[in-house]
Structures are given as structure tokens and as C-alpha cells.
Design a protein around this motif. Sequence first.
Motif, mmCIF file in Angstrom:
data_model
loop_
_atom_site.group_PDB
_atom_site.id
_atom_site.type_symbol
_atom_site.label_atom_id
_atom_site.label_comp_id
_atom_site.label_asym_id
_atom_site.label_seq_id
_atom_site.Cartn_x
_atom_site.Cartn_y
_atom_site.Cartn_z
ATOM 1 N N PRO A 36 22.605 -4.752 12.076
ATOM 2 C CA PRO A 36 23.328 -4.980 13.334
ATOM 3 C C PRO A 36 23.653 -3.707 14.098
ATOM 4 N N PHE A 37 23.559 -2.547 13.441
ATOM 5 C CA PHE A 37 23.910 -1.290 14.097
ATOM 6 C C PHE A 37 22.696 -0.548 14.654
ATOM 7 N N LEU A 38 21.493 -1.071 14.406
ATOM 8 C CA LEU A 38 20.296 -0.437 14.946
ATOM 9 C C LEU A 38 20.005 -0.995 16.335
ATOM 10 N N PRO A 39 19.683 -0.143 17.303
ATOM 11 C CA PRO A 39 19.514 -0.582 18.689
ATOM 12 C C PRO A 39 18.277 -1.450 18.894
ATOM 13 N N ASP A 40 18.354 -2.309 19.902
ATOM 14 C CA ASP A 40 17.213 -3.118 20.312
ATOM 15 C C ASP A 40 17.336 -3.389 21.807
ATOM 16 N N LYS A 41 16.596 -4.372 22.300
ATOM 17 C CA LYS A 41 16.628 -4.686 23.728
ATOM 18 C C LYS A 41 17.061 -6.129 23.936
ATOM 19 N N THR A 42 18.225 -6.483 23.346
ATOM 20 C CA THR A 42 18.715 -7.860 23.456
ATOM 21 C C THR A 42 20.060 -7.948 24.175
ATOM 22 N N HIS A 43 20.526 -6.852 24.738
ATOM 23 C CA HIS A 43 21.811 -6.882 25.451
ATOM 24 C C HIS A 43 21.683 -7.685 26.741
ATOM 25 N N ILE A 44 22.822 -8.026 27.307
ATOM 26 C CA ILE A 44 22.838 -8.875 28.497
ATOM 27 C C ILE A 44 22.084 -8.222 29.653
ATOM 28 N N HIS A 45 22.161 -6.892 29.784
ATOM 29 C CA HIS A 45 21.439 -6.229 30.870
ATOM 30 C C HIS A 45 19.929 -6.286 30.662
ATOM 31 N N HIS A 46 19.487 -6.270 29.408
ATOM 32 C CA HIS A 46 18.057 -6.426 29.133
ATOM 33 C C HIS A 46 17.582 -7.814 29.548
ATOM 34 N N LYS A 47 18.417 -8.823 29.310
ATOM 35 C CA LYS A 47 18.041 -10.196 29.650
ATOM 36 C C LYS A 47 17.949 -10.377 31.159
ATOM 37 N N LEU A 48 18.877 -9.770 31.900
ATOM 38 C CA LEU A 48 18.833 -9.884 33.358
ATOM 39 C C LEU A 48 17.585 -9.193 33.922
ATOM 40 N N MET A 49 17.238 -8.057 33.359
ATOM 41 C CA MET A 49 16.041 -7.368 33.825
ATOM 42 C C MET A 49 14.773 -8.121 33.439
ATOM 43 N N ALA A 50 14.865 -8.872 32.324
ATOM 44 C CA ALA A 50 13.701 -9.653 31.880
ATOM 45 C C ALA A 50 13.380 -10.796 32.835
ATOM 46 N N ILE A 51 14.349 -11.222 33.659
ATOM 47 C CA ILE A 51 14.065 -12.274 34.639
ATOM 48 C C ILE A 51 13.704 -11.672 36.001
ATOM 49 N N GLY A 52 13.541 -10.357 36.043
ATOM 50 C CA GLY A 52 13.043 -9.719 37.252
ATOM 51 C C GLY A 52 14.042 -8.930 38.051
ATOM 52 N N MET A 53 15.282 -8.817 37.601
ATOM 53 C CA MET A 53 16.276 -8.046 38.346
ATOM 54 C C MET A 53 16.036 -6.548 38.179
ATOM 55 N N SER A 54 16.307 -5.810 39.238
ATOM 56 C CA SER A 54 16.242 -4.355 39.150
ATOM 57 C C SER A 54 17.452 -3.844 38.380
ATOM 58 N N THR A 55 17.395 -2.594 37.961
ATOM 59 C CA THR A 55 18.537 -2.033 37.227
ATOM 60 C C THR A 55 19.784 -1.991 38.113
ATOM 61 N N ARG A 56 19.603 -1.692 39.399
ATOM 62 C CA ARG A 56 20.738 -1.629 40.315
ATOM 63 C C ARG A 56 21.373 -3.011 40.482
ATOM 64 N N LEU A 57 20.540 -4.034 40.676
ATOM 65 C CA LEU A 57 21.060 -5.390 40.846
ATOM 66 C C LEU A 57 21.706 -5.886 39.556
ATOM 67 N N THR A 58 21.119 -5.535 38.422
ATOM 68 C CA THR A 58 21.687 -5.913 37.126
ATOM 69 C C THR A 58 23.099 -5.359 36.980
ATOM 70 N N MET A 59 23.254 -4.093 37.333
ATOM 71 C CA MET A 59 24.573 -3.454 37.261
ATOM 72 C C MET A 59 25.582 -4.165 38.158
ATOM 73 N N ILE A 60 25.179 -4.456 39.379
ATOM 74 C CA ILE A 60 26.080 -5.098 40.340
ATOM 75 C C ILE A 60 26.475 -6.491 39.870
ATOM 76 N N VAL A 61 25.507 -7.258 39.390
ATOM 77 C CA VAL A 61 25.781 -8.623 38.932
ATOM 78 C C VAL A 61 26.759 -8.622 37.763
ATOM 79 N N LEU A 62 26.547 -7.738 36.797
ATOM 80 C CA LEU A 62 27.406 -7.725 35.613
ATOM 81 C C LEU A 62 28.814 -7.236 35.932
#
Length: 366
Positions: A292-318
Amino acid sequence: MFWSICLVVAFLCSVIFAGVLIPQILLIAFRNSLFDIPDERKIHRAAVPRLGGMAFAPVILFTSVLLLGATLAIGNTTYLNELLGEIQQVAFLICAVTMLYLVGLADDLVGVKYRAKFIVQILCAVMFIVSGVYLQNFCGVAFCNEIHPIIGSLFTLVLIVFVINAINLIDGVDGLASGLSGVALLFYGTMFYMLGDYVYAVFAFSALGAVVQFFYYNVFGNAEKQTKIFMGDTGALTIGILLSFFALKLCSHSRAEINDVNPLVMAAAPLILPCFDVVRVFMGRIRRGNNPFLPDKTHIHHKLMAIGMSTRLTMIVLIAVSILFTLLNIVMSPYLNANLLLLLDIVVWILFNVWLTKAIAKRQNR
């Protein structure tokens, strides 16, 4: 009026001092090649310094002490008297911030094992408990109110370590950790001002100024022009310990003092998003048989980007989602049982993630 002026001055001074210090940190980082190197897990594609958090603790402490000296220089002892009334807790807070700041700095420069970081976090939690800042009342959560000091101390220890790491782990998109932390600091600082905890309001607004200046360099900086920087573990650990302290301090107030709002709900509301996300991610890693302490790409921001959001939009939405969670919890707290409110938060969070998962699958099928 005195304290209103103090808070404005603390914020502006912190912004100015951080604005002077961060470019110097950038210069040192580029001269010594102290970068966060991109890899397959990270979102950025250029080498970016990760020492932005170096500015946080010095700026916060310098601003707070400078304000004290300035008020004494004009013959006003109001700030000094308030500080003396909280001196034990403030002393332990400064010690805890300093310890985690140094550990974070060592981690950013040479690397520190997560077990060692946990040990220091636990020591910081013990400092808070010794100073009298610990959870003494569940405020109706789990149908409990006043609790035994030993139980409260154990819960406090777990919660502090949990919040610190939640802030650290949410730091995956430009402006996200600093944006969420900035919203929380503004909220805590305003509440402390309204409740008469003026010393902590000064600390909160000093921290807010440093975070706002960092946010500018982190979000609007350009790696090619050597103006972009990350906060690193130094910044995340420093802000994490401050937010955990502020949340616990806010819990010490009664419902009558805050217009019948549940103190625990109010303290936790600004931290819901990073805390809920780290629980979901850890449970997912354990379910898949991973550390559980090893990093991966399953955080909420990764999921938002996976549906096509830019990093800037992901930040604003969250950040918007975090503000919405905070406001709704505070507004509904006088009318809903704390357990029901917590259940509603969990349900909304689960539904949001289920929708994201389906949206990701639909996008991949296309």
C-alpha cells in the motif's frame, strides 16, 4: 481591527518573502541539478526542481516572529500576551514543523525510507499530545462523545500520521496539493479568527501566503524558462503537520461556539478529499496484493486525467469538489447527525468514483 490588520500583514509579508526565496531555491536547484526526474509514473515530462517546500517553514516562522517584533516595536503587547497564553502548544508546534521540515528536506535531497518518516511523524504526534492538543471528544461520531485520554491520544496519533501522508500522496498534479492546502488554510485561519484563536490565525495566514506564492510558480512556471518548481516532501510534510494541528485545535471548541456546527465535522471538512482518496487507493492496493505504500497511478487525479481532462482542469475540478464538500458538510451539520453526514460523504465519494471508473472504461472501449 488590530487582529484583522495582523492577518492581512502576515499574509502579504509571507507572499513577499516566499516570492524572494523561491527564485533563489530555483537557482540553487538548477546549479546543482536537484531535479525531480520524469519516469513512467509521473505526469511531468521535463526535469523540475522539487525543493519548493524549502520556503515554507522559514517563511511561516519568520513572518510570525517578525509580526511579533513589529507589534512590540510600536508598543503593542496584544500579540505577545496572546502568544504567552498558548506558548506550550506553539512551542511544540514549531518543534514538530521543524522536525518534519528537516526530514522532508533530507528526503528530497538524498532520500529517506518511509519507515523513518513514519517514526518522525509519530514523534511529532506525541509532541502534540503532550502539549494538550489531541482528540478529546468524538462529537457524536460512532455514537461517542467524550473519550478516555488514552483512546483520544491513540486516535490522535493515527489521525496525524494519516493526514500528513494524505497531503503528501495527493501531490500528483500541478497546483493540486497547494490548492487544496490553501483552501484548508484559508478556512482554518478564518475560523480561528472568528473563534478568537488569533495566534493560530496568524500561523494559518502566514502559511497561506507561502502556499499562494508557491502555487504561482508551480502552476504558471515554465520548466524551460527555469521558473517551475514542485513542493516535494519538504513542503507536503510541513503543510501536512500544520493542517493536522489546526484540525485538532479546531476540535477543541464546542458546538455552541461555532453556531451549532459539529466541531469534528468542521475540522475534517477541508481534508475530506485527500483523506478519502488515500483510503480508497490504499484499499485498492491491498485488494490487488500490492504494497500500500508503493506509488501507482490510481489516485483521483489520475482517474480524471484518464477520462481526458487536462492537468489544469483536473486541479480546478478537485479543488472545486473539496470546497463543495466543505461547504455542504458545514451547512448540513446543524441539521444532520454526524454519522449520517459521514455516511452521505462516503456514498457521494463512492458514486463519484464509480462514475469515473465507468467513464474510463467507456473511453478505453472507444
